[in-house]
Design an enzyme around this catalytic site. Sequence first.
Site, PDB file in Angstrom:
ATOM      1  N   GLY B  97       0.801  -1.217   0.000  1.00 29.10           N
ATOM      2  CA  GLY B  97       0.000   0.000   0.000  1.00 29.10           C
ATOM      3  C   GLY B  97       0.835   1.269   0.000  1.00 29.10           C
ATOM      4  O   GLY B  97       0.499   2.255  -0.657  1.00 29.10           O
ATOM      5  N   THR B  98       1.925   1.236   0.744  1.00 24.35           N
ATOM      6  CA  THR B  98       2.775   2.435   0.820  1.00 24.35           C
ATOM      7  C   THR B  98       3.331   2.778  -0.560  1.00 24.35           C
ATOM      8  O   THR B  98       3.299   3.945  -0.981  1.00 24.35           O
ATOM      9  CB  THR B  98       3.919   2.197   1.830  1.00 24.35           C
ATOM     10  OG1 THR B  98       3.351   2.089   3.133  1.00 24.35           O
ATOM     11  CG2 THR B  98       4.920   3.348   1.804  1.00 24.35           C
ATOM     12  N   ASN B 177      -7.462   4.380   8.800  1.00 22.42           N
ATOM     13  CA  ASN B 177      -6.795   3.211   9.377  1.00 22.42           C
ATOM     14  C   ASN B 177      -6.882   3.155  10.899  1.00 22.42           C
ATOM     15  O   ASN B 177      -6.742   2.089  11.484  1.00 22.42           O
ATOM     16  CB  ASN B 177      -5.323   3.184   8.950  1.00 22.42           C
ATOM     17  CG  ASN B 177      -4.634   4.501   9.177  1.00 22.42           C
ATOM     18  OD1 ASN B 177      -5.047   5.526   8.625  1.00 22.42           O
ATOM     19  ND2 ASN B 177      -3.603   4.511   9.990  1.00 22.42           N
ATOM     20  N   GLN B 211      -7.435   0.223   3.686  1.00 23.17           N
ATOM     21  CA  GLN B 211      -8.288  -0.357   4.737  1.00 23.17           C
ATOM     22  C   GLN B 211      -9.658  -0.776   4.212  1.00 23.17           C
ATOM     23  O   GLN B 211     -10.298  -1.658   4.783  1.00 23.17           O
ATOM     24  CB  GLN B 211      -8.480   0.656   5.879  1.00 23.17           C
ATOM     25  CG  GLN B 211      -7.220   0.952   6.654  1.00 23.17           C
ATOM     26  CD  GLN B 211      -6.727  -0.237   7.478  1.00 23.17           C
ATOM     27  OE1 GLN B 211      -7.500  -1.112   7.858  1.00 23.17           O
ATOM     28  NE2 GLN B 211      -5.433  -0.282   7.744  1.00 23.17           N
ATOM     29  N   SER B 231      -3.857  -2.939  -0.553  1.00 19.91           N
ATOM     30  CA  SER B 231      -2.786  -3.735   0.033  1.00 19.91           C
ATOM     31  C   SER B 231      -3.298  -5.155   0.280  1.00 19.91           C
ATOM     32  O   SER B 231      -4.422  -5.338   0.773  1.00 19.91           O
ATOM     33  CB  SER B 231      -2.325  -3.110   1.341  1.00 19.91           C
ATOM     34  OG  SER B 231      -1.401  -3.954   1.982  1.00 19.91           O
ATOM     35  N   ALA B 232      -2.456  -6.137  -0.020  1.00 29.16           N
ATOM     36  CA  ALA B 232      -2.894  -7.532   0.087  1.00 29.16           C
ATOM     37  C   ALA B 232      -3.000  -8.012   1.531  1.00 29.16           C
ATOM     38  O   ALA B 232      -3.913  -8.757   1.881  1.00 29.16           O
ATOM     39  CB  ALA B 232      -1.919  -8.425  -0.677  1.00 29.16           C
ATOM     40  N   HIS B 233      -2.069  -7.555   2.378  1.00 23.41           N
ATOM     41  CA  HIS B 233      -2.018  -8.162   3.713  1.00 23.41           C
ATOM     42  C   HIS B 233      -3.106  -7.665   4.651  1.00 23.41           C
ATOM     43  O   HIS B 233      -3.208  -8.126   5.782  1.00 23.41           O
ATOM     44  CB  HIS B 233      -0.622  -7.995   4.336  1.00 23.41           C
ATOM     45  CG  HIS B 233      -0.296  -6.630   4.830  1.00 23.41           C
ATOM     46  ND1 HIS B 233      -0.407  -6.283   6.157  1.00 23.41           N
ATOM     47  CD2 HIS B 233       0.149  -5.539   4.185  1.00 23.41           C
ATOM     48  CE1 HIS B 233      -0.025  -5.023   6.304  1.00 23.41           C
ATOM     49  NE2 HIS B 233       0.318  -4.545   5.130  1.00 23.41           N
ATOM     50  N   THR B 269      10.844  -7.215 -11.236  1.00 29.60           N
ATOM     51  CA  THR B 269      10.261  -8.546 -11.395  1.00 29.60           C
ATOM     52  C   THR B 269       9.077  -8.730 -10.444  1.00 29.60           C
ATOM     53  O   THR B 269       9.197  -8.444  -9.245  1.00 29.60           O
ATOM     54  CB  THR B 269      11.332  -9.616 -11.101  1.00 29.60           C
ATOM     55  OG1 THR B 269      12.418  -9.408 -12.004  1.00 29.60           O
ATOM     56  CG2 THR B 269      10.781 -11.018 -11.275  1.00 29.60           C
ATOM     57  N   CYS B 357       5.634   7.268  22.307  1.00 33.60           N
ATOM     58  CA  CYS B 357       6.496   8.096  23.144  1.00 33.60           C
ATOM     59  C   CYS B 357       7.927   7.630  22.931  1.00 33.60           C
ATOM     60  O   CYS B 357       8.242   6.477  23.152  1.00 33.60           O
ATOM     61  CB  CYS B 357       6.106   7.929  24.607  1.00 33.60           C
ATOM     62  SG  CYS B 357       7.161   8.803  25.739  1.00 33.60           S
TER      63      CYS B 357
END
Lengths: 128, 434
Positions: B97-98, B177, B211, B231-233, B269, B357
């Site tokens: 996705g990124t 998200n 999402q 995104s696949a995951h 590839t 933090c």
Amino acid sequence: MNNPLSYFEKFRNHISRPRNAGELSDANAIAEETNPVCGDRLRLSLRIRNGRIEAARFLAYGCPPTLACGSAIAEIIEGMAIDDVAKLSKNEIIAAVGGLPSRKQHAASLAIETLHAALAKYAVTNGG
Amino acid sequence: MLTPSASRNKLVGSRFSDAPAEISVVMRKVYLDHSATTPIDSRVLEAMLPYLTEKFGNASSVHGFGQEAQAAVDKARRQVASLIGARANEIVFTSGGTEANNLAIRGICEAAEIHGRHVITSAIEHPSVRGVVDQLEKDGWEITRLPVYDDGVVRLGNVRAAIRPDTILISVMMANNEIGTIQRVTEIGELLHEERKRGHRHLWFHTDAVQAAGRLSIDVQTLGCDLLSMSAHKMYAPKGSGALFIRRGVRLLPQQVGGHQERERRAGTESVANVVAFGAAAELAQNEMNERNDHTRRLRDRFETEVERRISNIVFNGNREQRLPHVSNISFRFIEGEGLLIHLDMQGVAVSTGSACSSGTLEPSPVIRALGRDEELSRGAIRFSFGKDNTEEEVDYVLEVLPRAVESLRALSPLARDASRRDMRSVPPAVAGG
């Protein structure tokens, strides 16, 4: 082996079984310090008699290292002479929680600063 | 494993009446972080395995091994396209996705810079969009970040008002998200259509659907977007594969060059096994969407009802009607999210917090801050995201351990103590009700 707990387990242990949590109704030294950047807070209340910390309690708001360091410092200082307590270092607190990554060591600094603030207040009110 | 001893229990109980209850460490595992990633569906794994073993060809090779791999990639492309109502040749596979978000935004901006240097986005985009947009701003682009108000939803009027003659891209996510709120992307698509009819030809619309894809019914024909990231995951396939829908006729500048793959839009590839898994997962998501959504919605809603009943001083984040069916984001007053996360993790419950933090600085979740929440609520926000394989029993377990974890942390909290003193009429802020 002096301590059967691994470093990670020491930390978890302080989080899951915080020592000396709460406040003392008969405290004669109370301090609360805040990390001005991240907003974490630690409050220590101490009952000091005859130059010795008879009892210590802590309250903490913040990330887990702040909670663990609050628990550790309250446990360590109970029963100690205030002259010795004043010499406690950040590294001793870090060791007591089993080590902290450098980015989390501000939690131990906050614990030491709060302790010093409480001792300073005690000194002012008791002419020490 | 740590096992609290009876003597320790007794010691704690007798010495400190106000000490928090001990947390026992158990090894039961409940995964409630499906917005972060999902486990691999066994059917997806089965589909991809041959491409990790005997069917190992390079999809660009001319020989039989390559043809076999190419056929598998083509099939996966059709499956992923079908999930969003696109044509197969409008799908470009990426590493995730990124990369899809980076390719969409940079690709359009670099290709269309001559027509303007203004981008409209929302205040609650994923870091993979936010980061690119921030970089564009450093490079001299003008960015309008639309507010989302306390419900986490962008207002269409604000989108309309933000469009300028030099605006070339609108990038607004389909669903958030952290809080799951669903944006009115169809209306933004219609707005874009109107703008184009008025002569604003060089304006494109990208939506990050990482999402949403596999959870919401998406049809890019009615949606009217030019680019859409997936995104696949997030849909029970492995990490390492994503896709960008690029509407036919939309030109963007490739961000990876040096190969002819993906119709010259993304060199490299193809990760054939991952792509095959993505295709299989997309098909399953399409076929099982309603069933999965009904299941997670039922679990999520029961969870929220019970949390509300058992724990006081909580705030739900985001519009509770207009959101993904598997997400619940709750701020717990007087405590910090990371502490709660660790407590739950020690009891085998995996959740997520948007705040972090480090180095003595706190980065409260920008999403929760954008809702107008104060610092305490921003720091105390936790995301619970349910999945198709979660069970009622798992929810029961979380409902058992969560109130205790909150109670433990509140017993340590000076904020809770002070609040309790301020309002002695109320029950202690730790836990109310049954």
